[in-house]
Motif scaffolding. Structure first.
Motif, mmCIF file in Angstrom:
data_model
loop_
_atom_site.group_PDB
_atom_site.id
_atom_site.type_symbol
_atom_site.label_atom_id
_atom_site.label_comp_id
_atom_site.label_asym_id
_atom_site.label_seq_id
_atom_site.Cartn_x
_atom_site.Cartn_y
_atom_site.Cartn_z
ATOM 1 N N ALA A 91 0.832 -1.209 0.000
ATOM 2 C CA ALA A 91 0.000 0.000 0.000
ATOM 3 C C ALA A 91 0.864 1.255 0.000
ATOM 4 N N ALA A 92 1.976 1.221 0.733
ATOM 5 C CA ALA A 92 2.875 2.385 0.759
ATOM 6 C C ALA A 92 3.495 2.626 -0.613
ATOM 7 N N LEU A 93 3.880 1.547 -1.303
ATOM 8 C CA LEU A 93 4.411 1.686 -2.665
ATOM 9 C C LEU A 93 3.366 2.277 -3.606
ATOM 10 N N LEU A 94 2.136 1.820 -3.458
ATOM 11 C CA LEU A 94 1.055 2.321 -4.314
ATOM 12 C C LEU A 94 0.832 3.811 -4.082
ATOM 13 N N PHE A 95 0.812 4.223 -2.822
ATOM 14 C CA PHE A 95 0.618 5.641 -2.533
ATOM 15 C C PHE A 95 1.811 6.468 -3.012
ATOM 16 N N MET A 96 3.026 5.944 -2.848
ATOM 17 C CA MET A 96 4.202 6.663 -3.327
ATOM 18 C C MET A 96 4.128 6.891 -4.832
ATOM 19 N N ALA A 97 3.708 5.862 -5.568
ATOM 20 C CA ALA A 97 3.585 5.989 -7.012
ATOM 21 C C ALA A 97 2.526 7.025 -7.383
ATOM 22 N N PHE A 98 1.393 7.003 -6.677
ATOM 23 C CA PHE A 98 0.331 7.976 -6.940
ATOM 24 C C PHE A 98 0.790 9.393 -6.626
ATOM 25 N N MET A 99 1.455 9.575 -5.489
ATOM 26 C CA MET A 99 1.934 10.903 -5.098
ATOM 27 C C MET A 99 2.951 11.434 -6.101
ATOM 28 N N ALA A 100 3.883 10.573 -6.533
ATOM 29 C CA ALA A 100 4.883 10.992 -7.516
ATOM 30 C C ALA A 100 4.214 11.419 -8.819
ATOM 31 N N TRP A 101 3.201 10.658 -9.242
ATOM 32 C CA TRP A 101 2.494 10.986 -10.481
ATOM 33 C C TRP A 101 1.805 12.343 -10.374
ATOM 34 N N VAL A 102 1.120 12.593 -9.253
ATOM 35 C CA VAL A 102 0.414 13.856 -9.065
ATOM 36 C C VAL A 102 1.393 15.022 -9.045
ATOM 37 N N VAL A 103 2.477 14.897 -8.281
ATOM 38 C CA VAL A 103 3.420 16.005 -8.137
ATOM 39 C C VAL A 103 4.129 16.297 -9.456
ATOM 40 N N VAL A 104 4.485 15.250 -10.191
ATOM 41 C CA VAL A 104 5.141 15.457 -11.484
ATOM 42 C C VAL A 104 4.207 16.150 -12.466
ATOM 43 N N LYS A 105 2.927 15.805 -12.430
ATOM 44 C CA LYS A 105 1.967 16.370 -13.372
ATOM 45 C C LYS A 105 1.584 17.814 -13.048
ATOM 46 N N LEU A 106 1.777 18.240 -11.799
ATOM 47 C CA LEU A 106 1.454 19.619 -11.463
ATOM 48 C C LEU A 106 2.319 20.589 -12.270
ATOM 49 N N PRO A 107 1.724 21.645 -12.813
ATOM 50 C CA PRO A 107 2.534 22.601 -13.578
ATOM 51 C C PRO A 107 3.524 23.336 -12.672
ATOM 52 N N PRO A 108 4.762 23.465 -13.088
ATOM 53 C CA PRO A 108 5.755 24.164 -12.255
ATOM 54 C C PRO A 108 5.514 25.666 -12.249
ATOM 55 N N ALA A 109 5.920 26.298 -11.183
ATOM 56 C CA ALA A 109 5.839 27.759 -11.117
ATOM 57 C C ALA A 109 6.734 28.370 -12.190
ATOM 58 N N GLU A 110 6.310 29.506 -12.690
ATOM 59 C CA GLU A 110 7.062 30.165 -13.762
ATOM 60 C C GLU A 110 8.487 30.475 -13.298
ATOM 61 N N GLY A 111 9.440 30.090 -14.128
ATOM 62 C CA GLY A 111 10.836 30.356 -13.832
ATOM 63 C C GLY A 111 11.545 29.256 -13.059
ATOM 64 N N TRP A 112 10.788 28.241 -12.599
ATOM 65 C CA TRP A 112 11.449 27.147 -11.859
ATOM 66 C C TRP A 112 12.185 26.242 -12.835
ATOM 67 N N PRO A 113 13.488 26.010 -12.669
ATOM 68 C CA PRO A 113 14.270 25.293 -13.674
ATOM 69 C C PRO A 113 14.329 23.785 -13.469
ATOM 70 N N GLY A 114 13.672 23.276 -12.436
ATOM 71 C CA GLY A 114 13.908 21.883 -12.086
ATOM 72 C C GLY A 114 12.916 20.865 -12.608
ATOM 73 N N GLN A 115 11.934 21.291 -13.433
ATOM 74 C CA GLN A 115 10.877 20.360 -13.837
ATOM 75 C C GLN A 115 11.418 19.167 -14.627
ATOM 76 N N GLU A 116 12.324 19.432 -15.559
ATOM 77 C CA GLU A 116 12.844 18.335 -16.383
ATOM 78 C C GLU A 116 13.595 17.304 -15.533
ATOM 79 N N SER A 117 14.417 17.807 -14.622
ATOM 80 C CA SER A 117 15.151 16.892 -13.740
ATOM 81 C C SER A 117 14.195 16.159 -12.807
ATOM 82 N N TYR A 118 13.191 16.854 -12.336
ATOM 83 C CA TYR A 118 12.206 16.246 -11.444
ATOM 84 C C TYR A 118 11.467 15.114 -12.148
#
Length: 245
Positions: A88-115
Motif C-alpha cells: 500500500a505504501a508503494l502504491l501511494f508513493m507511485a500515486f503521489m509521484a504521479w500527481v506532483v510530477v503532473k502539477l505545472p511548475p511555477a514560472e521560472g522554476w528550472p527543475g521540472q525536467e530533472s524532477y
C-alpha cells in the motif's frame, strides 16, 4: 519461551517491537525503490571487466532481511500484514509521484525536467516494482516459515539464505524484464546481466548479514517471549487474520 504450535493457537499478545520492525521495513522498501531502482551502475572485476548491477541492490536486500526477521519472530500471518502495508505504501508513493510530477511548475522554476527524470517513472516501472515486491516477499516469507517447521526451528542461516534465493530470485526475474525490456539503454545482454547480478548480490548480502539476523532474531524472541511455528497457518496472501500486534 512460549512455543505455540501455530500463530493462531497462541493468545493475543501485545508485542513491544512489532510496529518498529514494520516501520523499518516500509522505510527501507520505499527509499530503495525511490532512490536506486532505475539506475544501473557497475564495478570493475578482474578478468571479467565491467559488471553491471542495479544501484538499489545496495540497500533493498535489507528489506528482505527485515522480512525474514518478521516471519521468524512474529510468524507468517503478521509478516503478511507488513507485506500488504508495504504494498500500500508503494502504491501511494507511485500515486503521489504521479500527481506532483503532473502539477505545472511555477514560472521560472528550472527543475521540472530533472524532477520528471527522477520521479516520473513510467507505468511499467511502477507496475514491475509492485508485482516483483509482492511476489518476492510472499515467496520469501512462505519458504522461511515452511522451512522453520521442517527443520524444527534449527539452522536459521539455512532458512534465511534459502528463502532469499527464492524470494530475491523472483523479485529480480520479474522486475527488470517487466520494467526495462525493449527500452533504449537496456540491451538484452545488460538486462540479464543486471538480473543475475541483483540475484547474486542480494543473496550474498543475506549471507554476509547472517550474524546480524541471528542477533536481531535472538533479542526480539527474548524480548517478545515468543517463537512461532506456522504449523496450521493459512498461507494464502489474501487470507484474513484475526491476530493483532
Amino acid at each position: 519461551m512460549e512455543k505455540p504450535d501455530s500463530a493462531s493457537a497462541q493468545e493475543q499478545p501485545r508485542f513491544r517491537y512489532y510496529d518498529l520492525v514494520m516501520a523499518a521495513f516500509v522505510t527501507i522498501l520505499l527509499l530503495s525503490n525511490l532512490i536506486g531502482a532505475s539506475k544501473p551502475s557497475y564495478v570493475t572485476l578482474p578478468v571479467v571487466g565491467q559488471w553491471s548491477f542495479g544501484a538499489g541492490v545496495l540497500f533493498f536486500p535489507v528489506s528482505y532481511i527485515i522480512g525474514d526477521i518478521l516471519t521468524e519472530v512474529y510468524g507468517y500471518a503478521r509478516a503478511r500484514r507488513v507485506i500488504w502495508t508495504g504494498f500500500a505504501a508503494l502504491l501511494f508513493m507511485a500515486f503521489m509521484a504521479w500527481v506532483v510530477v503532473k502539477l505545472p511548475p511555477a514560472e521560472g522554476w528550472p527543475g521540472q525536467e530533472s524532477y520528471e527524470f527522477v520521479f516520473g517513472n513510467s507505468w511499467r516501472i511502477v507496475l514491475a516494482s509492485m508485482v516483483a515486491f509482492w511476489a518476492g516477499e510472499f515467496a520469501n516469507s512462505f519458504v522461511l516459515a515452511k522451512m522453520k517447521v521442517w527443520t524444527q526451528g534449527r539452522h536459521l542461516w539455512m532458512r534465511t539464505i534459502g528463502s532469499t534465493v527464492v524470494g530475491q530470485g523472483l523479485d529480480s526475474l520479474i522486475f527488470y524484464p517487466l520494467a526495462f525490456w525493449g527500452l533504449a539503454g537496456w540491451p538484452v545482454e545488460l538486462l540479464w546481466q543486471v538480473v543475475l547480478s541483483q540475484w547474486l548480490i542480494k543473496t550474498a548480502w543475506e549471507a554476509l548479514l547472517t550474524p546480524v539476523t541471528y542477533l536481531a532474531v535472538g533479542k526480539l524472541k527474548k524480548a517478545e517471549g515468543v517463537d512461532i511455528f506456522d504449523t496450521d497457518t493459512d498461507f494464502s496472501p489474501f487470507a484474513s487474520s484475526s491476530e493483532r500486534a
